[in-house]
Design a protein around this motif. Sequence first.
Motif, PDB file in Angstrom:
ATOM      1  N   VAL A 195       0.008   8.175  10.067  1.00 35.58           N
ATOM      2  CA  VAL A 195       1.236   7.665   9.469  1.00 35.58           C
ATOM      3  C   VAL A 195       1.980   6.772  10.465  1.00 35.58           C
ATOM      4  N   PHE A 196       2.090   7.240  11.695  1.00 38.75           N
ATOM      5  CA  PHE A 196       2.806   6.420  12.685  1.00 38.75           C
ATOM      6  C   PHE A 196       2.032   5.158  13.028  1.00 38.75           C
ATOM      7  N   ASP A 197       0.701   5.218  12.995  1.00 37.24           N
ATOM      8  CA  ASP A 197      -0.110   4.030  13.297  1.00 37.24           C
ATOM      9  C   ASP A 197      -0.030   2.983  12.197  1.00 37.24           C
ATOM     10  N   LEU A 198       0.008   3.430  10.947  1.00 36.57           N
ATOM     11  CA  LEU A 198      -0.240   2.500   9.848  1.00 36.57           C
ATOM     12  C   LEU A 198       0.977   2.128   9.019  1.00 36.57           C
TER      13      LEU A 198
ATOM     14  N   ILE B 161       0.828  -1.214   0.000  1.00 32.85           N
ATOM     15  CA  ILE B 161       0.000   0.000   0.000  1.00 32.85           C
ATOM     16  C   ILE B 161       0.860   1.260   0.000  1.00 32.85           C
ATOM     17  N   PHE B 162       0.550   2.164  -0.907  1.00 32.96           N
ATOM     18  CA  PHE B 162       1.072   3.530  -0.825  1.00 32.96           C
ATOM     19  C   PHE B 162      -0.002   4.389  -0.189  1.00 32.96           C
ATOM     20  N   LEU B 163       0.314   5.071   0.890  1.00 27.19           N
ATOM     21  CA  LEU B 163      -0.682   5.853   1.599  1.00 27.19           C
ATOM     22  C   LEU B 163      -0.254   7.315   1.644  1.00 27.19           C
ATOM     23  N   ILE B 164      -0.980   8.163   0.912  1.00 31.11           N
ATOM     24  CA  ILE B 164      -0.722   9.593   1.010  1.00 31.11           C
ATOM     25  C   ILE B 164      -1.522  10.125   2.173  1.00 31.11           C
TER      26      ILE B 164
END
Lengths: 352, 258
Positions: free
Chosen positions: B208-211, B198-201
């Motif tokens: 961000v820190f959670d995932l 997964i690329f997550l913007i």
Amino acid sequence: MSGERISTCSDAEVKGRFARLWSHMNGDERKDVVQKFAAVFSLMALIVVFSVTSDAFFSVGNAMTVSLQTTSIALLGIGVTVVILTGGIDLSVGSVLALSGTVAGLLVKDGWPIWAAMSMGVLTGMVCGCINGFVVTRLRLAPFIATLGMMLIARGLALQLTGAAPVSQLGEAFGVLGNGSLFRTLSVGANGLPKVIFPGIPYPVLIMIVMAIIVAFILRRLAIGRHIYAVGSNEQASRLAGVNVNSTKMFAYATSGFLAGICGIVLMSRLVTAQPNEGIMYELDAIAAAVIGGTSLMGGVGTISGTMIGAFVISILRNGLNMNGVSSFIQQIIIGCVIIGAVYIDHLRNRR
Amino acid sequence: MVAPAPIVEMKNIGKRFGGIHAVENVSVELRPGEVVGVLGHNGAGKSCLMKILSGAMSRTDGTIMVNGEEVALANPIEARHCGIETIYQSLALADHLDAPANLFLGRELKTRFGTLDDKRMEMEARQALRQLNPNFKNITDTVLNMSGGQRQVIAIARAIYFNARVVIMDEPTAALGPSETAMVAELIEKLREQGIGIFLISHDLNDVFDLCDRVMVMKNGQNVGTHAIDEVTKDDLLNLIILGKLPDNWSPRNLVAS
Ligand SMILES: Nc1ncnc2c1ncn2[C@@H]1O[C@H](COP(=O)(O)OP(=O)(O)OP(=O)(O)O)[C@@H](O)[C@H]1O
Ligand SMILES: [Mg+2]
């Protein structure tokens, strides 16, 4: 509202079936049904009012006249609906029908067989539609501009080709499509003159019904139809989902041109004359029919059945007002109000 | 631990619009079951980079490898064939269609007569959606009437149904409430468990820190740093986002701690 109307229906069987259907529907489908009922109901109301106010209105002869008048609005309206569903607009249909009809007429004059000349007429309409589609998808012009241009080009071409004069003496066979009917039954009366037992279904009406069914089928049951709604709902999302947006729009404009072509040959056949001035402002009736029938100019919302109802509303309104001796100026005012009213009611219903 | 081979390798990607460099010489890779955060200011070029990967935008420079093979990714259809699915916050769905029609948009199931098989699409969609969210009821409403969370579920179900290997999420929680954001986070976990990369913007550093397993920070179209999430702090990331570099005396957080 429709629930009450249904409960007055005497047939318990029908009632039960409807209740079951109703309970299976979701909010949108119910809204759609209510809307259709409202539209059909106003159509009925119009018929009742005009039948009371005018003796000549409610007759077989006038029903024929009205259905014939409806055919051109409906044929153009169906095509325009498809374009509007994609989020576009087609202002050129009135001119394209004139060009198609005159091409057919001129070719007959040139000695072409009727069927071939008429096919060329329809093809001409389709080519105009494809050019519209090309300008919209490849040159990326706004549909309003693209089809406004085509409106002038097609009309100018029709006038130029005919020298602005009607092309007449096309022969009786040219008039069959517009004036003939299926299952027309005559009997020879006692005085030796033929008597009409059943007036038959006029070919134009038949063509209208067949086209409506075909286009409705395409919209509901085929992938291209689904894509037409998708593109009108959200063009960007459709493109990202892998829908070929350009060919979908191309299809829509070509369909509209094709139906304008059909409408052109039917109309000219009815007049047995190719009239380069025929169909002026018809595009507005077609758009009005679509809009009265619940088509959203924003795209993505609308049905062929709605447009058919809209076409009937306009032609019955015109016809009934004529029968009551209402001047054409007042007619314009009334129809203008109906369009605004219909769209406003639709707007209210959709507001949340 | 041997890292699995990357599913996606983007090398020296560039995108110019006339004079401006929206993306410049960016390289990044993605492994199965990995969540890579893509961070950066507004206009940093995150969406452009991801649109290039999803086939929605052409690139001016660079190569992309999927499963070790170079691919062109000239359009979204080709990207989908490579198993790359994209989930956009606002652009994803056709509002006037229902959930099954959206799930299958562009890939409709057909009967043997070539007509739409709405019954089967509805059945399959119901199954796919219930799997992600058991409370999903009104699936034949137009998606216009659905909540942001439901719309996100449809988009994610689409990725899973068509066996995506790579999912791109462009700010998937930008317009969602807290509970819906939590649900999307859960869905991302589910995707990861299935080995999907997964690329997550995201603009939300907590998310961000959670995932994420790794983060890549962009500034002015360039990649200014790729780091494992456990070697940076929030301040480090803010430094990268705003200044485009880490503090001079920086050393990895996990090493400092140990
Ligand atoms: N179609 C386009 N034509 C011209 N310039 C564009 C186009 N799309 C993006 N840009 C430019 O490219 C740069 C990067 O845009 P991009 O959308 O990738 O930013 P982003 O990092 O996603 O920002 P945000 O956080 O606001 O979504 C911006 O300067 C933008 O103006
Ligand atoms: Mg962006």
